[in-house]
Design a protein around this motif. Structure first.
Motif, PDB file in Angstrom:
ATOM      1  N   LEU A  20       0.827  -1.191   0.000  1.00 27.78           N
ATOM      2  CA  LEU A  20       0.000   0.000   0.000  1.00 27.78           C
ATOM      3  C   LEU A  20       0.870   1.253   0.000  1.00 27.78           C
ATOM      4  CD1 LEU A  20      -2.873   1.061   0.105  1.00 27.78           C
ATOM      5  CD2 LEU A  20      -2.747   0.943   2.582  1.00 27.78           C
ATOM      6  N   ASP A  21       0.610   2.147  -0.916  1.00 26.22           N
ATOM      7  CA  ASP A  21       1.364   3.394  -1.038  1.00 26.22           C
ATOM      8  C   ASP A  21       0.708   4.466  -0.180  1.00 26.22           C
ATOM      9  OD1 ASP A  21       2.729   5.665  -1.766  1.00 26.22           O
ATOM     10  OD2 ASP A  21       2.207   5.554  -3.892  1.00 26.22           O
ATOM     11  N   LEU A  22       1.339   4.793   0.930  1.00 26.89           N
ATOM     12  CA  LEU A  22       0.842   5.853   1.812  1.00 26.89           C
ATOM     13  C   LEU A  22       1.748   7.081   1.769  1.00 26.89           C
ATOM     14  CD1 LEU A  22      -0.397   3.791   4.905  1.00 26.89           C
ATOM     15  CD2 LEU A  22      -1.767   4.845   3.084  1.00 26.89           C
ATOM     16  N   SER A  23       2.444   7.248   0.640  1.00 25.59           N
ATOM     17  CA  SER A  23       3.269   8.452   0.498  1.00 25.59           C
ATOM     18  C   SER A  23       2.349   9.670   0.353  1.00 25.59           C
ATOM     19  CB  SER A  23       4.188   8.319  -0.715  1.00 25.59           C
ATOM     20  OG  SER A  23       3.436   8.188  -1.901  1.00 25.59           O
ATOM     21  N   PRO A  24       2.851  10.843   0.714  1.00 26.47           N
ATOM     22  CA  PRO A  24       2.019  12.052   0.662  1.00 26.47           C
ATOM     23  C   PRO A  24       1.509  12.372  -0.740  1.00 26.47           C
ATOM     24  CG  PRO A  24       3.989  12.456   1.951  1.00 26.47           C
ATOM     25  CD  PRO A  24       4.174  11.115   1.285  1.00 26.47           C
ATOM     26  N   PHE A  25       0.329  12.963  -0.777  1.00 26.54           N
ATOM     27  CA  PHE A  25      -0.238  13.495  -2.006  1.00 26.54           C
ATOM     28  C   PHE A  25       0.279  14.921  -2.163  1.00 26.54           C
ATOM     29  CE2 PHE A  25      -3.120  10.063  -1.618  1.00 26.54           C
ATOM     30  CZ  PHE A  25      -3.808   9.935  -2.803  1.00 26.54           C
ATOM     31  N   ALA A  26       0.799  15.239  -3.324  1.00 25.11           N
ATOM     32  CA  ALA A  26       1.206  16.610  -3.640  1.00 25.11           C
ATOM     33  C   ALA A  26       0.143  17.199  -4.556  1.00 25.11           C
ATOM     34  CB  ALA A  26       2.560  16.620  -4.315  1.00 25.11           C
ATOM     35  N   LEU A  27      -0.294  18.395  -4.223  1.00 23.71           N
ATOM     36  CA  LEU A  27      -1.345  19.019  -5.015  1.00 23.71           C
ATOM     37  C   LEU A  27      -0.878  20.409  -5.440  1.00 23.71           C
ATOM     38  CD1 LEU A  27      -4.737  18.541  -5.355  1.00 23.71           C
ATOM     39  CD2 LEU A  27      -4.539  20.692  -4.151  1.00 23.71           C
ATOM     40  N   THR A  28      -0.863  20.648  -6.740  1.00 17.91           N
ATOM     41  CA  THR A  28      -0.474  21.960  -7.247  1.00 17.91           C
ATOM     42  C   THR A  28      -1.615  22.637  -7.990  1.00 17.91           C
ATOM     43  OG1 THR A  28       0.435  20.968  -9.244  1.00 17.91           O
ATOM     44  CG2 THR A  28       1.979  21.377  -7.433  1.00 17.91           C
ATOM     45  N   HIS A  29      -2.526  21.846  -8.547  1.00 20.44           N
ATOM     46  CA  HIS A  29      -3.667  22.424  -9.251  1.00 20.44           C
ATOM     47  C   HIS A  29      -4.835  21.438  -9.259  1.00 20.44           C
ATOM     48  CE1 HIS A  29      -1.722  20.007 -12.354  1.00 20.44           C
ATOM     49  NE2 HIS A  29      -2.900  19.930 -12.919  1.00 20.44           N
ATOM     50  N   VAL A  30      -6.023  22.006  -9.434  1.00 15.55           N
ATOM     51  CA  VAL A  30      -7.251  21.216  -9.512  1.00 15.55           C
ATOM     52  C   VAL A  30      -8.094  21.820 -10.627  1.00 15.55           C
ATOM     53  CG1 VAL A  30      -9.313  20.443  -8.270  1.00 15.55           C
ATOM     54  CG2 VAL A  30      -7.207  20.855  -7.009  1.00 15.55           C
ATOM     55  N   ASP A  88      -8.115   4.114   7.446  1.00 13.09           N
ATOM     56  CA  ASP A  88      -9.176   4.299   8.430  1.00 13.09           C
ATOM     57  C   ASP A  88      -9.107   3.175   9.462  1.00 13.09           C
ATOM     58  OD1 ASP A  88     -10.264   2.085   7.090  1.00 13.09           O
ATOM     59  OD2 ASP A  88     -12.278   2.921   7.068  1.00 13.09           O
ATOM     60  N   GLU A  89      -9.980   3.235  10.459  1.00  9.77           N
ATOM     61  CA  GLU A  89      -9.927   2.247  11.546  1.00  9.77           C
ATOM     62  C   GLU A  89     -10.225   0.831  11.083  1.00  9.77           C
ATOM     63  OE1 GLU A  89     -13.560   4.553  11.135  1.00  9.77           O
ATOM     64  OE2 GLU A  89     -11.626   5.214  11.839  1.00  9.77           O
ATOM     65  N   THR A  90     -10.944   0.678   9.965  1.00  8.74           N
ATOM     66  CA  THR A  90     -11.224  -0.666   9.444  1.00  8.74           C
ATOM     67  C   THR A  90     -10.096  -1.174   8.541  1.00  8.74           C
ATOM     68  OG1 THR A  90     -12.342   0.080   7.420  1.00  8.74           O
ATOM     69  CG2 THR A  90     -13.705  -0.163   9.420  1.00  8.74           C
ATOM     70  N   ARG A  91      -9.179  -0.274   8.193  1.00  9.00           N
ATOM     71  CA  ARG A  91      -8.046  -0.566   7.316  1.00  9.00           C
ATOM     72  C   ARG A  91      -8.501  -0.954   5.905  1.00  9.00           C
ATOM     73  NH1 ARG A  91      -3.322  -0.475   9.700  1.00  9.00           N
ATOM     74  NH2 ARG A  91      -2.278  -1.917   8.293  1.00  9.00           N
ATOM     75  N   GLN A  92      -9.713  -0.498   5.533  1.00  9.79           N
ATOM     76  CA  GLN A  92     -10.229  -0.776   4.204  1.00  9.79           C
ATOM     77  C   GLN A  92     -10.220   0.449   3.299  1.00  9.79           C
ATOM     78  OE1 GLN A  92     -13.824  -3.023   3.976  1.00  9.79           O
ATOM     79  NE2 GLN A  92     -13.351  -4.183   5.825  1.00  9.79           N
ATOM     80  N   PHE A  93     -10.077   1.631   3.892  1.00  6.56           N
ATOM     81  CA  PHE A  93     -10.102   2.864   3.122  1.00  6.56           C
ATOM     82  C   PHE A  93      -8.870   3.705   3.432  1.00  6.56           C
ATOM     83  CE2 PHE A  93     -14.585   1.750   3.566  1.00  6.56           C
ATOM     84  CZ  PHE A  93     -15.002   1.821   2.245  1.00  6.56           C
ATOM     85  N   ILE A  94      -8.403   4.399   2.408  1.00  7.87           N
ATOM     86  CA  ILE A  94      -7.335   5.379   2.585  1.00  7.87           C
ATOM     87  C   ILE A  94      -8.024   6.725   2.798  1.00  7.87           C
ATOM     88  CG2 ILE A  94      -5.254   6.381   1.593  1.00  7.87           C
ATOM     89  CD1 ILE A  94      -5.267   4.001  -0.409  1.00  7.87           C
ATOM     90  N   CYS A  95      -7.549   7.475   3.772  1.00  8.49           N
ATOM     91  CA  CYS A  95      -8.184   8.743   4.136  1.00  8.49           C
ATOM     92  C   CYS A  95      -7.196   9.905   4.029  1.00  8.49           C
ATOM     93  CB  CYS A  95      -8.679   8.700   5.582  1.00  8.49           C
ATOM     94  SG  CYS A  95      -9.747   7.329   5.947  1.00  8.49           S
ATOM     95  N   LEU A  96      -7.740  11.062   3.713  1.00 11.31           N
ATOM     96  CA  LEU A  96      -6.995  12.313   3.776  1.00 11.31           C
ATOM     97  C   LEU A  96      -7.820  13.284   4.600  1.00 11.31           C
ATOM     98  CD1 LEU A  96      -5.874  12.906   0.067  1.00 11.31           C
ATOM     99  CD2 LEU A  96      -4.490  12.061   1.953  1.00 11.31           C
ATOM    100  N   ARG A  97      -7.174  13.910   5.568  1.00  6.62           N
ATOM    101  CA  ARG A  97      -7.862  14.898   6.403  1.00  6.62           C
ATOM    102  C   ARG A  97      -6.996  16.135   6.520  1.00  6.62           C
ATOM    103  NH1 ARG A  97      -8.956  10.064   9.578  1.00  6.62           N
ATOM    104  NH2 ARG A  97     -11.125   9.516   9.237  1.00  6.62           N
ATOM    105  N   ASP A  98      -7.650  17.269   6.448  1.00  5.24           N
ATOM    106  CA  ASP A  98      -6.972  18.544   6.668  1.00  5.24           C
ATOM    107  C   ASP A  98      -7.979  19.464   7.348  1.00  5.24           C
ATOM    108  OD1 ASP A  98      -6.153  21.325   6.250  1.00  5.24           O
ATOM    109  OD2 ASP A  98      -4.570  20.481   4.996  1.00  5.24           O
TER     110      ASP A  98
END
Length: 107
Positions: free
Chosen positions: A7-17, A37-47
């Motif tokens: 599983l790739d949990l490296s940071p997401f870099a965002l420059t444009h959307v 997440d707590e179930t280890r089934q989803f990757i989450c991003l929080r800010d």
């Protein structure tokens, strides 16, 4: 055949959307650290600073969710008149305007 990869949990870099007729460019690149997440089934991003909370099953889907949430926040807050927003929403609007340059795409 199912392929199992680390599983790739490296940071997401965002420059444009881009999307929904809009184009947002971050004044400085943003970085989001994914976690499971707590179930280890989803990757989450929080800010909390940007009120972002997205999750998905794959990194690719998570990237799409992140873009969609940023575009929604821009539409609902950054483009809204101040008198339609409460104090918390106005602070989010200011953060978005500080972080992104936005423009409507020509059709």
């Amino acid at each position: 055949m199912t392929e199992i990869r680390e599983l790739d949990l490296s940071p997401f870099a965002l420059t444009h959307v881009c999307g929904n007729g809009m184009s947002l460019v971050a004044r400085t690149p943003l970085s989001f650290k994914p976690m499971l997440d707590e179930t280890r089934q989803f990757i989450c991003l929080r800010d909390e600073n940007l009120s972002i909370n997205v999750f998905a099953e794959t990194r690719q889907k998570l990237s799409v969710e992140l873009d969609e949430q940023i575009l929604m926040l821009w539409s609902e807050y950054a483009l809204a008149a101040d008198d339609t927003l409460d104090g918390v929403a106005q602070r989010l609007k200011r953060r978005l305007l500080d972080i992104f340059d936005g423009a409507e795409n020509a059709a």
